[in-house]
Every structure is written in structure tokens, then in C-alpha cells.
Design a protein around this motif. Structure first.
Motif, PDB file in Angstrom:
ATOM      1  N   ILE A  74      15.811   3.566  12.488  1.00  0.00           N
ATOM      2  CA  ILE A  74      15.283   3.315  11.146  1.00  0.00           C
ATOM      3  C   ILE A  74      13.979   2.537  11.229  1.00  0.00           C
ATOM      4  CG2 ILE A  74      15.703   2.093   8.970  1.00  0.00           C
ATOM      5  CD1 ILE A  74      18.721   2.784   9.433  1.00  0.00           C
ATOM      6  N   GLU A  75      13.940   1.519  12.061  1.00  0.00           N
ATOM      7  CA  GLU A  75      12.707   0.735  12.220  1.00  0.00           C
ATOM      8  C   GLU A  75      11.565   1.615  12.724  1.00  0.00           C
ATOM      9  OE1 GLU A  75      13.344  -2.816  14.520  1.00  0.00           O
ATOM     10  OE2 GLU A  75      15.070  -3.393  13.285  1.00  0.00           O
ATOM     11  N   LEU A  76      11.857   2.493  13.660  1.00  0.00           N
ATOM     12  CA  LEU A  76      10.838   3.403  14.190  1.00  0.00           C
ATOM     13  C   LEU A  76      10.354   4.365  13.100  1.00  0.00           C
ATOM     14  CD1 LEU A  76       9.374   4.280  16.803  1.00  0.00           C
ATOM     15  CD2 LEU A  76      11.285   5.827  17.214  1.00  0.00           C
ATOM     16  N   ALA A  77      11.276   4.909  12.309  1.00  0.00           N
ATOM     17  CA  ALA A  77      10.916   5.839  11.238  1.00  0.00           C
ATOM     18  C   ALA A  77      10.087   5.149  10.161  1.00  0.00           C
ATOM     19  CB  ALA A  77      12.181   6.444  10.624  1.00  0.00           C
ATOM     20  N   VAL A  78      10.472   3.940   9.783  1.00  0.00           N
ATOM     21  CA  VAL A  78       9.720   3.201   8.762  1.00  0.00           C
ATOM     22  C   VAL A  78       8.324   2.871   9.276  1.00  0.00           C
ATOM     23  CG1 VAL A  78       9.609   1.014   7.485  1.00  0.00           C
ATOM     24  CG2 VAL A  78      11.753   2.306   7.577  1.00  0.00           C
ATOM     25  N   ALA A  79       8.208   2.445  10.519  1.00  0.00           N
ATOM     26  CA  ALA A  79       6.890   2.139  11.095  1.00  0.00           C
ATOM     27  C   ALA A  79       6.010   3.391  11.131  1.00  0.00           C
ATOM     28  CB  ALA A  79       7.045   1.559  12.498  1.00  0.00           C
ATOM     29  N   SER A  80       6.599   4.527  11.482  1.00  0.00           N
ATOM     30  CA  SER A  80       5.851   5.780  11.515  1.00  0.00           C
ATOM     31  C   SER A  80       5.393   6.183  10.115  1.00  0.00           C
ATOM     32  CB  SER A  80       6.731   6.876  12.118  1.00  0.00           C
ATOM     33  OG  SER A  80       6.102   8.123  12.002  1.00  0.00           O
ATOM     34  N   ALA A  81       6.287   6.085   9.148  1.00  0.00           N
ATOM     35  CA  ALA A  81       5.935   6.436   7.767  1.00  0.00           C
ATOM     36  C   ALA A  81       4.852   5.509   7.224  1.00  0.00           C
ATOM     37  CB  ALA A  81       7.174   6.383   6.882  1.00  0.00           C
ATOM     38  N   ARG A  82       4.983   4.237   7.503  1.00  0.00           N
ATOM     39  CA  ARG A  82       3.981   3.276   7.034  1.00  0.00           C
ATOM     40  C   ARG A  82       2.612   3.573   7.647  1.00  0.00           C
ATOM     41  NH1 ARG A  82       6.615  -1.381   7.714  1.00  0.00           N
ATOM     42  NH2 ARG A  82       7.197  -1.439   5.528  1.00  0.00           N
ATOM     43  N   ALA A  83       2.573   3.869   8.934  1.00  0.00           N
ATOM     44  CA  ALA A  83       1.309   4.184   9.606  1.00  0.00           C
ATOM     45  C   ALA A  83       0.686   5.453   9.019  1.00  0.00           C
ATOM     46  CB  ALA A  83       1.533   4.344  11.109  1.00  0.00           C
ATOM     47  N   ALA A  84       1.519   6.468   8.762  1.00  0.00           N
ATOM     48  CA  ALA A  84       1.002   7.726   8.195  1.00  0.00           C
ATOM     49  C   ALA A  84       0.451   7.507   6.791  1.00  0.00           C
ATOM     50  CB  ALA A  84       2.106   8.783   8.179  1.00  0.00           C
ATOM     51  N   TRP A  85       1.052   6.601   6.044  1.00  0.00           N
ATOM     52  CA  TRP A  85       0.544   6.304   4.696  1.00  0.00           C
ATOM     53  C   TRP A  85      -0.760   5.510   4.791  1.00  0.00           C
ATOM     54  CZ3 TRP A  85       1.372   7.940  -0.050  1.00  0.00           C
ATOM     55  CH2 TRP A  85       0.818   7.221  -1.100  1.00  0.00           C
ATOM     56  N   GLN A  86      -0.757   4.485   5.618  1.00  0.00           N
ATOM     57  CA  GLN A  86      -1.919   3.600   5.693  1.00  0.00           C
ATOM     58  C   GLN A  86      -3.151   4.288   6.271  1.00  0.00           C
ATOM     59  OE1 GLN A  86      -0.244   0.229   7.783  1.00  0.00           O
ATOM     60  NE2 GLN A  86       0.427  -0.727   5.866  1.00  0.00           N
ATOM     61  N   ASP A  87      -2.979   5.160   7.260  1.00  0.00           N
ATOM     62  CA  ASP A  87      -4.167   5.812   7.830  1.00  0.00           C
ATOM     63  C   ASP A  87      -4.575   7.061   7.045  1.00  0.00           C
ATOM     64  OD1 ASP A  87      -2.596   7.976   8.728  1.00  0.00           O
ATOM     65  OD2 ASP A  87      -2.506   7.245  10.791  1.00  0.00           O
TER      66      ASP A  87
END
Length: 91
Positions: free
Chosen positions: A61-74
Motif C-alpha cells: 500500500i505504501e508503495l502504491a500510494v507513493a507511486s500514485a502521488r509521484a504520478a500526480w505531482q509530476d
């Protein structure tokens, strides 16, 4: 191009050749759970086991949230057209 299945038997034969994706979809890829856990996927209509799928835990879950956050921010996700997002959500 192959011919479309026409009969129930054709469709059953096609379904028998399919292999469902059983990993966790994180960062655009299907992957096993980090701790290797799995769970059975059961057809509720007949009780048959359909597959054994990855069972994500807190680290996944932590990995998925970090990935989603990065995709949104960039902007990869935020600036993507909705119809393109829809296609990327299906593996």
C-alpha cells in the motif's frame, strides 16, 4: 486476424486459454506482493478456484500510494486525458 467465437463452445475454448493477471497493479506493472502472500480467487457461482492472486499488505500500500502521488505531482496522471487514463487503468 482470428475469427470471433460464435458458439458457447467457442467462447468456452477461448476462456480456457486465458490466464488472468494476478499481481498487484503498482506503478503501471503487475507484481507479486512484497511479502509473497497470495489468496485464492473463487467463482461465487460455482465455488471453483479461478486463480491465486497477490495479497497486498501495508508495504505494498505504501508503495502504491507513493507511486500514485509521484504520478500526480509530476503530471503524468493529472494532465492525462480521461479516456487515456481509463485505458491505462485496465491491464
Amino acid at each position: 486476424m482470428s475469427e470471433q467465437p460464435q458458439t458457447r463452445a467457442d467462447w468456452a475454448a477461448l476462456a480456457a486459454r486465458l490466464t488472468p493477471e494476478t499481481g498487484l497493479l503498482i506503478d503501471g506493472r503487475c507484481r507479486a506482493a512484497l511479502d509473497g502472500r497470495t489468496q485464492l480467487v473463487i467463482n461465487p457461482a460455482n465455488g471453483e478456484i479461478v486463480a491465486e492472486a497477490a495479497c497486498g499488505g501495508a508495504a505494498d500500500i505504501e508503495l502504491a500510494v507513493a507511486s500514485a502521488r509521484a504520478a500526480w505531482q509530476d503530471g503524468r496522471w493529472r494532465h492525462m486525458l480521461p479516456r487515456t487514463r481509463d485505458r491505462k487503468s485496465v491491464v
